[in-house]
Design a protein around this motif. Structure first.
Motif, PDB file in Angstrom:
ATOM      1  N   VAL A  63       0.825  -1.220   0.000  1.00  0.00           N
ATOM      2  CA  VAL A  63       0.000   0.000   0.000  1.00  0.00           C
ATOM      3  C   VAL A  63       0.857   1.268   0.000  1.00  0.00           C
ATOM      4  O   VAL A  63       2.055   1.239   0.319  1.00  0.00           O
ATOM      5  N   HIS A  64       0.187   2.373  -0.318  1.00  0.00           N
ATOM      6  CA  HIS A  64       0.826   3.687  -0.225  1.00  0.00           C
ATOM      7  C   HIS A  64       0.591   4.284   1.170  1.00  0.00           C
ATOM      8  O   HIS A  64       1.469   4.914   1.743  1.00  0.00           O
ATOM      9  N   HIS A  65      -0.612   4.114   1.691  1.00  0.00           N
ATOM     10  CA  HIS A  65      -0.947   4.617   3.033  1.00  0.00           C
ATOM     11  C   HIS A  65      -1.050   3.444   4.003  1.00  0.00           C
ATOM     12  O   HIS A  65      -2.036   2.718   3.991  1.00  0.00           O
ATOM     13  N   GLY A  66      -0.024   3.279   4.826  1.00  0.00           N
ATOM     14  CA  GLY A  66      -0.042   2.226   5.835  1.00  0.00           C
ATOM     15  C   GLY A  66      -0.495   2.774   7.171  1.00  0.00           C
ATOM     16  O   GLY A  66      -1.425   3.593   7.239  1.00  0.00           O
ATOM     17  N   TYR A  97       4.773   1.992   1.370  1.00  0.00           N
ATOM     18  CA  TYR A  97       5.753   2.993   0.930  1.00  0.00           C
ATOM     19  C   TYR A  97       5.026   4.307   0.702  1.00  0.00           C
ATOM     20  O   TYR A  97       4.099   4.377  -0.102  1.00  0.00           O
ATOM     21  N   HIS A  98       5.462   5.337   1.407  1.00  0.00           N
ATOM     22  CA  HIS A  98       4.765   6.623   1.335  1.00  0.00           C
ATOM     23  C   HIS A  98       5.552   7.614   0.472  1.00  0.00           C
ATOM     24  O   HIS A  98       5.524   7.520  -0.749  1.00  0.00           O
ATOM     25  N   LEU A  99       6.291   8.536   1.068  1.00  0.00           N
ATOM     26  CA  LEU A  99       6.990   9.558   0.260  1.00  0.00           C
ATOM     27  C   LEU A  99       7.902   8.968  -0.830  1.00  0.00           C
ATOM     28  O   LEU A  99       7.944   9.499  -1.943  1.00  0.00           O
ATOM     29  N   SER A 177       0.975  14.641  -5.965  1.00  0.00           N
ATOM     30  CA  SER A 177      -0.203  13.822  -5.672  1.00  0.00           C
ATOM     31  C   SER A 177      -0.611  13.933  -4.200  1.00  0.00           C
ATOM     32  O   SER A 177       0.179  14.356  -3.355  1.00  0.00           O
ATOM     33  N   GLY A 178      -1.822  13.536  -3.894  1.00  0.00           N
ATOM     34  CA  GLY A 178      -2.277  13.414  -2.502  1.00  0.00           C
ATOM     35  C   GLY A 178      -2.679  14.727  -1.864  1.00  0.00           C
ATOM     36  O   GLY A 178      -3.220  15.613  -2.506  1.00  0.00           O
ATOM     37  N   GLY A 179      -2.356  14.870  -0.582  1.00  0.00           N
ATOM     38  CA  GLY A 179      -2.784  16.040   0.184  1.00  0.00           C
ATOM     39  C   GLY A 179      -1.717  17.114   0.217  1.00  0.00           C
ATOM     40  O   GLY A 179      -1.195  17.441   1.281  1.00  0.00           O
ATOM     41  N   GLY A 219      -8.363  14.660  -6.513  1.00  0.00           N
ATOM     42  CA  GLY A 219      -8.654  13.514  -5.648  1.00  0.00           C
ATOM     43  C   GLY A 219      -7.389  12.910  -5.061  1.00  0.00           C
ATOM     44  O   GLY A 219      -6.458  12.597  -5.805  1.00  0.00           O
ATOM     45  N   HIS A 220      -7.358  12.771  -3.744  1.00  0.00           N
ATOM     46  CA  HIS A 220      -6.185  12.177  -3.085  1.00  0.00           C
ATOM     47  C   HIS A 220      -6.033  10.715  -3.548  1.00  0.00           C
ATOM     48  O   HIS A 220      -4.978  10.300  -4.017  1.00  0.00           O
ATOM     49  N   HIS A 221      -7.139   9.996  -3.450  1.00  0.00           N
ATOM     50  CA  HIS A 221      -7.123   8.594  -3.894  1.00  0.00           C
ATOM     51  C   HIS A 221      -6.845   8.501  -5.397  1.00  0.00           C
ATOM     52  O   HIS A 221      -5.987   7.717  -5.830  1.00  0.00           O
ATOM     53  N   THR A 223      -5.319  10.430  -7.442  1.00  0.00           N
ATOM     54  CA  THR A 223      -3.958  10.773  -7.898  1.00  0.00           C
ATOM     55  C   THR A 223      -2.903   9.812  -7.343  1.00  0.00           C
ATOM     56  O   THR A 223      -1.741   9.884  -7.724  1.00  0.00           O
ATOM     57  N   GLU A 224      -3.310   8.908  -6.426  1.00  0.00           N
ATOM     58  CA  GLU A 224      -2.311   8.022  -5.809  1.00  0.00           C
ATOM     59  C   GLU A 224      -2.601   6.544  -6.061  1.00  0.00           C
ATOM     60  O   GLU A 224      -2.127   5.669  -5.349  1.00  0.00           O
ATOM     61  N   ARG A 225      -3.337   6.269  -7.127  1.00  0.00           N
ATOM     62  CA  ARG A 225      -3.625   4.868  -7.475  1.00  0.00           C
ATOM     63  C   ARG A 225      -2.482   4.194  -8.219  1.00  0.00           C
ATOM     64  O   ARG A 225      -2.411   2.974  -8.280  1.00  0.00           O
TER      65      ARG A 225
HETATM   66 ZN   LIG Z   1      -1.391  10.223   0.149  1.00  0.00          ZN
END
Ligand SMILES: [Zn+2]
Length: 252
Positions: A63-66, A97-99, A177-179, A219-221, A223-225
């Motif tokens: 995932v991107h957001h854990g 994995y985030h940033l 992307s995201g917030g 969209g946060h979601h 743009t981060e798919r």
């Molecule tokens: Zn995000």
């Protein structure tokens, strides 16, 4: 059969996780089975995504957001208890994995967004102390704000929220992307015609109008798919795994 530790070593290295001072841990967050043959990828480690992993008997969630964000309460109660209990009782690994997955020049959300939206990348820049998560470039076809909004809706399957700062065609654009809406003013100083991010705040409207720069929140979601899918596809090829992507509809 591929071992978890080899997949992690490879992914951590490809994404240069050590370079990032992130809001949460990158890599393995909840340990499960030692051997991996199937991955389920998704944007956020929600209960719905975990339930799908249980249903298809996936060995690893990517995932991107854990979890375990800086500043969040560390106690395991409520939905967090249920999520982690489900992961542990089914021995499913949670890898996040985030940033590093926003910034990566090929696999990252922003690089993937450029491909999806026909934007030419010219440079990356740091935002909020994070290396290379800001992207700057050109639209391959110049469009005014209304046309670009329709383009976003067509490509991402979601109507953007946007502020038309001027009537001119957009050529130069920056995106994150995201917030990343709080970086709008910082991005304006780069002299671009438009800024694209995932979310919007009330003050973005006034900045767009007073600076006459177009602002788009797609969209946060939405743009981060793409980053997590690009990473999963790389791991599948490298380690001969099976993989699916679970896209839980999210309007935000
Ligand atoms: Zn995000």
């Amino acid at each position: 059969m591929p071992e978890l530790k080899h997949i992690l070593e490879y992914a951590n290295n490809v994404l240069s996780v050590d370079q990032y001072n992130d809001y949460g841990p990158n890599g393995l967050q909840v340990e499960g089975r030692r051997e991996i043959k199937s991955i389920l990828a998704g944007v956020s480690a929600s209960q719905a995504l975990i339930d799908e992993a249980v249903r298809i008997n996936a060995d690893m969630l990517l995932v991107h957001h854990g979890y375990f964000w800086r500043g969040e309460s560390p106690v395991l109660t409520g939905i967090k208890r249920k999520r982690i209990q489900t992961l542990l009782s089914h021995e499913i690994n949670l890898v996040a994995y985030h940033l590093p997955l926003d910034a990566h020049p090929e696999l990252g959300n922003n690089a993937q967004l450029a491909l999806k939206l026909d934007m030419q990348v010219e440079q990356r820049f740091d935002l909020g102390g994070a290396i290379g998560i800001g992207y700057q470039g050109q639209l391959k076809t110049a469009m005014d704000a209304d046309q670009f909004a329709s383009h976003l809706e067509r490509k991402l399957g979601r109507k953007p929220v946007y502020v038309k700062g001027n009537d001119k065609k957009i050529l130069s654009i920056a995106w994150c992307s995201g917030g990343a809406q709080s970086y709008f003013d910082e991005v304006i100083s780069r002299g671009v015609d438009a800024y694209l991010t995932g979310e919007a705040s009330e003050y973005n409207f006034h900045s767009a109008m007073e600076n006459q720069v177009n602002f788009f929140s797609a969209g946060h979601h939405a743009t981060e798919r793409y980053g997590v899918q690009a990473l999963a596809e790389l791991l599948v090829k490298k380690f001969d795994l099976t993989y699916s992507f679970f896209d839980q509809e999210n309007p935000i």
